[in-house]
Write a protein that holds these residues in place. Sequence first.
Motif, PDB file in Angstrom:
ATOM      1  N   SER A 197      -2.066  -5.419  12.479  1.00 32.23           N
ATOM      2  CA  SER A 197      -3.170  -3.886  11.508  1.00 32.23           C
ATOM      3  C   SER A 197      -3.013  -3.081  10.392  1.00 32.23           C
ATOM      4  N   LEU A 198      -1.438  -3.106  10.512  1.00 32.91           N
ATOM      5  CA  LEU A 198      -0.873  -2.064   9.375  1.00 32.91           C
ATOM      6  C   LEU A 198      -1.953  -3.209   7.674  1.00 32.91           C
ATOM      7  N   LEU A 199      -2.224  -3.983   7.411  1.00 31.32           N
ATOM      8  CA  LEU A 199      -2.850  -4.754   6.363  1.00 31.32           C
ATOM      9  C   LEU A 199      -4.472  -4.417   6.048  1.00 31.32           C
ATOM     10  N   PRO A 200      -4.320  -3.867   5.420  1.00 28.22           N
ATOM     11  CA  PRO A 200      -5.415  -3.127   4.868  1.00 28.22           C
ATOM     12  C   PRO A 200      -6.305  -4.698   4.534  1.00 28.22           C
ATOM     13  N   GLU A 201      -8.071  -4.475   4.627  1.00 27.68           N
ATOM     14  CA  GLU A 201      -8.686  -5.254   4.417  1.00 27.68           C
ATOM     15  C   GLU A 201      -8.811  -5.485   2.483  1.00 27.68           C
ATOM     16  N   THR A 202      -8.430  -3.800   1.943  1.00 23.15           N
ATOM     17  CA  THR A 202      -8.794  -3.855   0.296  1.00 23.15           C
ATOM     18  C   THR A 202      -7.385  -3.494   0.041  1.00 23.15           C
ATOM     19  N   ALA A 203      -6.156  -3.332  -0.898  1.00 26.98           N
ATOM     20  CA  ALA A 203      -5.297  -2.575  -1.493  1.00 26.98           C
ATOM     21  C   ALA A 203      -5.816  -2.260  -2.615  1.00 26.98           C
ATOM     22  N   THR A 204      -4.579  -1.613  -3.269  1.00 30.58           N
ATOM     23  CA  THR A 204      -4.676  -1.082  -5.389  1.00 30.58           C
ATOM     24  C   THR A 204      -3.726  -2.367  -5.483  1.00 30.58           C
ATOM     25  N   TRP A 205      -4.358  -2.503  -7.303  1.00 24.83           N
ATOM     26  CA  TRP A 205      -4.274  -3.307  -7.924  1.00 24.83           C
ATOM     27  C   TRP A 205      -4.261  -2.932  -9.538  1.00 24.83           C
ATOM     28  N   ASN A 206      -3.145  -2.840 -10.122  1.00 26.53           N
ATOM     29  CA  ASN A 206      -3.151  -1.552 -11.313  1.00 26.53           C
ATOM     30  C   ASN A 206      -4.325  -0.612 -11.376  1.00 26.53           C
ATOM     31  N   ALA A 239      -1.533   1.939   3.872  1.00 23.60           N
ATOM     32  CA  ALA A 239      -1.735   1.455   4.607  1.00 23.60           C
ATOM     33  C   ALA A 239      -2.470   1.186   6.175  1.00 23.60           C
ATOM     34  N   TRP A 240      -2.752   0.508   7.230  1.00 23.36           N
ATOM     35  CA  TRP A 240      -4.012   1.203   7.968  1.00 23.36           C
ATOM     36  C   TRP A 240      -2.620   1.141   8.894  1.00 23.36           C
ATOM     37  N   ARG A 241      -3.222   1.768   9.965  1.00 25.22           N
ATOM     38  CA  ARG A 241      -2.257   2.580  11.412  1.00 25.22           C
ATOM     39  C   ARG A 241      -2.437   1.126  12.441  1.00 25.22           C
ATOM     40  N   PRO A 321       4.534   7.987  17.792  1.00 23.72           N
ATOM     41  CA  PRO A 321       4.237   9.600  18.421  1.00 23.72           C
ATOM     42  C   PRO A 321       4.958  10.028  16.761  1.00 23.72           C
ATOM     43  N   GLU A 322       4.782  11.527  16.132  1.00 19.90           N
ATOM     44  CA  GLU A 322       4.704  12.418  15.157  1.00 19.90           C
ATOM     45  C   GLU A 322       5.773  11.754  14.218  1.00 19.90           C
ATOM     46  N   ARG A 323       5.403  11.556  12.916  1.00 20.24           N
ATOM     47  CA  ARG A 323       6.254  11.219  11.656  1.00 20.24           C
ATOM     48  C   ARG A 323       6.622  10.104  11.839  1.00 20.24           C
ATOM     49  N   SER A 324       6.263   9.147  12.908  1.00 24.13           N
ATOM     50  CA  SER A 324       6.587   7.668  13.040  1.00 24.13           C
ATOM     51  C   SER A 324       5.213   6.024  12.918  1.00 24.13           C
ATOM     52  N   ALA A 325       5.467   5.742  11.684  1.00 26.05           N
ATOM     53  CA  ALA A 325       4.974   4.461  11.729  1.00 26.05           C
ATOM     54  C   ALA A 325       4.627   3.598  13.287  1.00 26.05           C
ATOM     55  N   VAL A 326       5.616   3.407  14.083  1.00 22.30           N
ATOM     56  CA  VAL A 326       5.245   2.627  14.985  1.00 22.30           C
ATOM     57  C   VAL A 326       5.573   3.163  16.025  1.00 22.30           C
ATOM     58  N   PRO A 327       4.992   2.208  17.172  1.00 20.73           N
ATOM     59  CA  PRO A 327       4.547   2.560  18.534  1.00 20.73           C
ATOM     60  C   PRO A 327       6.074   3.241  19.219  1.00 20.73           C
ATOM     61  N   PRO A 394       1.839   8.067  -0.850  1.00 22.61           N
ATOM     62  CA  PRO A 394       1.573   8.886  -1.674  1.00 22.61           C
ATOM     63  C   PRO A 394       1.218  10.355  -1.079  1.00 22.61           C
ATOM     64  N   THR A 395       1.214  11.286  -0.931  1.00 20.80           N
ATOM     65  CA  THR A 395       0.973  12.504  -0.734  1.00 20.80           C
ATOM     66  C   THR A 395      -0.599  13.023  -0.461  1.00 20.80           C
ATOM     67  N   HIS A 396      -1.559  11.984  -2.231  1.00 22.73           N
ATOM     68  CA  HIS A 396      -2.733  12.106  -1.713  1.00 22.73           C
ATOM     69  C   HIS A 396      -3.641  11.695  -1.440  1.00 22.73           C
ATOM     70  N   LEU A 397      -3.224  10.025  -0.142  1.00 25.51           N
ATOM     71  CA  LEU A 397      -2.889   9.297   0.545  1.00 25.51           C
ATOM     72  C   LEU A 397      -3.699   9.987   1.809  1.00 25.51           C
ATOM     73  N   SER A 398      -4.649   9.644   2.462  1.00 24.05           N
ATOM     74  CA  SER A 398      -5.107  10.434   4.015  1.00 24.05           C
ATOM     75  C   SER A 398      -4.356   8.906   4.892  1.00 24.05           C
ATOM     76  N   VAL A 399      -4.269   9.189   6.365  1.00 19.15           N
ATOM     77  CA  VAL A 399      -3.799   8.067   6.595  1.00 19.15           C
ATOM     78  C   VAL A 399      -5.172   7.942   7.069  1.00 19.15           C
ATOM     79  N   ALA A 400      -4.922   5.781   7.158  1.00 20.05           N
ATOM     80  CA  ALA A 400      -6.840   5.473   7.591  1.00 20.05           C
ATOM     81  C   ALA A 400      -6.406   5.100   9.231  1.00 20.05           C
TER      82      ALA A 400
END
Length: 400
Positions: A197-206, A239-241, A321-327, A394-400
């Motif tokens: 579920s971390l894998l996005p359907e769209t990534a960034t390339w260049n 990345a996704w959540r 949890p807050e600040r955690s990438a995993v449950p 990156p700080t300009h990205l939000s969490v999906a």
Amino acid sequence: MMTSASDTRRTTTTHQIDLGQIYGLNEGVQQALRVLDNEPGKRGRLLSEVHEGEEWAPRLFSADGVRDPRFDALPTPMKMPPTLPVDRKATLFAFGGERANSTLFTAAINTLFLREHNRLCRVIEAANPGWDDQRIFQTAKNVNVVQLIKIVVEEYINHISPYWFKLLSDPSPSYTARWNRENRIPVEFNLLYRWHSLLPETATWNGTPMPIGDARFGNGPLLRDGLGIALDSASQSQAWRLGLFNTAAVLRPVELASLKQGRDNRLATYNDYRERMKYPRLTRFEQISGDAEVIAALKKLYDNDVERLEFFVGIFAEDLPERSAVPPLIGRMVALDAFSHALTNPLLSPHVFKEETFTPAGWASIAATSSLRDLADRNLPNGTAGLRISMDRPTHLSVA
């Protein structure tokens, strides 16, 4: 870790961090990937070729899609589509692992470690001109593996943990620990690391959007734009959540297979594993998540009985949890593995982990390595200036 296709109770890979994706898992594969030449300037090296001024692994297939017979001992790329176009097949690299070409981002990381191996061979040979091909190869490989372990602990684990302090890959506190034994990775660990579920359907390339499906089994953009762009693009991609109801459609069949694997292995329940990891047993589904959709689905699937909740489903149903990438339960189990597995690698034992083993040049390289960017600084032809090479969002990205 790779699950056996014929018996999901077994693994086909080792239980150690050993860069098997680069070097392979047996002597035949390793020999096929080596230069095997005692001539000065070639000792210890892995096979590689130069394209557009950058070093890459040799191609597994020819331009017309025929497999190179030099690499008959190598595993077939896992789940490579039988209808893969010839032009994409011709961009796949000869690496030791079955999944080493699964995406161009995967191939980029493997390329980085291949370059680092050959760089280490150069500096070790320069300092030890009397050493033969085999000794230089094995020394460079051992240094490379230890550097990966350092990156796992000091960049990756620090990245996913919620702690305000930073962990160091110092193995010495483990030398007298009761759990300091080589770990055997069980099926539970195999399943809890399926972070689809971390894998996005769209990534960034260049700088432009790229459907994640376009990144599979085709290293053309990597060869065209270079390793620096690949590492920067991976770092810029969002990345996704981690959690339920958030897996890309292309990976949902894999989730179903994972659920079946847990059942086929007759794993204990989610609550049993909570208790084993010193968490209290849950009595209500509302204790696992605050998401009404998750709670409703779990109640329906498990007949409103939390004791029936399965391990594979439960660990991904928990709120982050807050600040955690995993449950929480995944976090505790991964943390246990980090110290009872990574830091018990034989290369980190008190009898081995010293300058004499790795040479002064290798020891200095280990000391200077804590992140993928450290490797990139040493192995990109134009350096890393202007590139983002980081696991942090990156700080300009939000969490999906």
